[in-house]
Design a protein around this motif. Structure first.
Motif, mmCIF file in Angstrom:
data_model
loop_
_atom_site.group_PDB
_atom_site.id
_atom_site.type_symbol
_atom_site.label_atom_id
_atom_site.label_comp_id
_atom_site.label_asym_id
_atom_site.label_seq_id
_atom_site.Cartn_x
_atom_site.Cartn_y
_atom_site.Cartn_z
ATOM 1 N N CYS A 280 0.840 -1.217 0.000
ATOM 2 C CA CYS A 280 0.000 0.000 0.000
ATOM 3 C C CYS A 280 0.868 1.258 0.000
ATOM 4 N N ASP A 281 1.885 1.267 0.842
ATOM 5 C CA ASP A 281 2.775 2.427 0.907
ATOM 6 C C ASP A 281 3.498 2.647 -0.417
ATOM 7 N N ARG A 282 3.996 1.561 -1.007
ATOM 8 C CA ARG A 282 4.723 1.664 -2.278
ATOM 9 C C ARG A 282 3.821 2.212 -3.382
ATOM 10 N N LEU A 283 2.610 1.651 -3.482
ATOM 11 C CA LEU A 283 1.696 2.111 -4.527
ATOM 12 C C LEU A 283 1.279 3.570 -4.317
ATOM 13 N N GLN A 284 1.059 3.948 -3.076
ATOM 14 C CA GLN A 284 0.683 5.340 -2.781
ATOM 15 C C GLN A 284 1.803 6.293 -3.185
ATOM 16 N N ASN A 285 3.051 5.945 -2.871
ATOM 17 C CA ASN A 285 4.189 6.798 -3.235
ATOM 18 C C ASN A 285 4.368 6.877 -4.743
ATOM 19 N N ALA B 13 -3.720 3.376 -13.545
ATOM 20 C CA ALA B 13 -3.361 1.954 -13.443
ATOM 21 C C ALA B 13 -2.863 1.629 -12.032
ATOM 22 N N LEU B 14 -2.059 2.521 -11.454
ATOM 23 C CA LEU B 14 -1.568 2.314 -10.090
ATOM 24 C C LEU B 14 -2.718 2.360 -9.092
ATOM 25 N N GLN B 15 -3.650 3.268 -9.300
ATOM 26 C CA GLN B 15 -4.799 3.373 -8.409
ATOM 27 C C GLN B 15 -5.651 2.103 -8.485
ATOM 28 N N THR B 16 -5.838 1.581 -9.696
ATOM 29 C CA THR B 16 -6.592 0.340 -9.870
ATOM 30 C C THR B 16 -5.890 -0.820 -9.174
ATOM 31 N N GLU B 17 -4.558 -0.867 -9.308
ATOM 32 C CA GLU B 17 -3.780 -1.921 -8.646
ATOM 33 C C GLU B 17 -3.912 -1.836 -7.126
ATOM 34 N N LYS B 18 -3.897 -0.604 -6.595
ATOM 35 C CA LYS B 18 -4.036 -0.431 -5.150
ATOM 36 C C LYS B 18 -5.430 -0.849 -4.679
ATOM 37 N N GLU B 19 -6.457 -0.469 -5.426
ATOM 38 C CA GLU B 19 -7.822 -0.860 -5.062
ATOM 39 C C GLU B 19 -7.981 -2.378 -5.074
ATOM 40 N N SER C 149 -7.088 -7.887 0.305
ATOM 41 C CA SER C 149 -6.779 -7.944 1.738
ATOM 42 C C SER C 149 -8.055 -7.974 2.572
ATOM 43 N N GLU C 150 -9.080 -7.221 2.155
ATOM 44 C CA GLU C 150 -10.357 -7.249 2.876
ATOM 45 C C GLU C 150 -10.978 -8.640 2.805
#
Length: 102
Positions: free
Chosen positions: A55-60, A73-79, A85-86
């Motif tokens: 999560c931290d890596r994708l946010q950065n 694309a990064l936002q989609t990967e994070k979601e 995880s949920e």
């Protein structure tokens, strides 16, 4: 921090404690802690919430990305990562509840 204080200012006591000997420092941990809490309003403790490395890596990466398509694309990967995880934690709760019953 108390350990760093001992290492720098009461090195003999620090070395004795490292060897497992019984030594009494001039400034105890309780006094040190109380001084920080009262005078500097600094508290010691763990953070209340934490995020995973992914999560931290994708946010950065999202914050640094200039290209809108790459950012999307990064936002989609994070979601997707968050949803996985949920689902994992939901399944973990179910299995934990089942193991308590069984």
């Amino acid at each position: 921090m108390h350990r760093l204080y001992l290492e720098k200012y009461e090195n003999e006591v620090f070395q004795a404690l490292q060897r497992g000997e019984d030594a009494k420092p001039k400034v105890t941990y309780d006094f040190y802690n109380r001084s920080f809490v009262l005078n500097q309003n600094i508290s010691f403790g763990s953070p209340r919430s934490d995020t995973c490395h992914t999560c931290d890596r994708l946010q950065n990466l999202m914050l640094a990305e200039l290209d809108p398509e790459s950012k999307k694309a990064l936002q989609t990967e994070k979601e997707l990562h968050i949803r996985k995880s949920e689902m994992f934690y939901r399944k973990l709760k179910e299995v934990t509840a089942l193991s308590k019953e069984d």
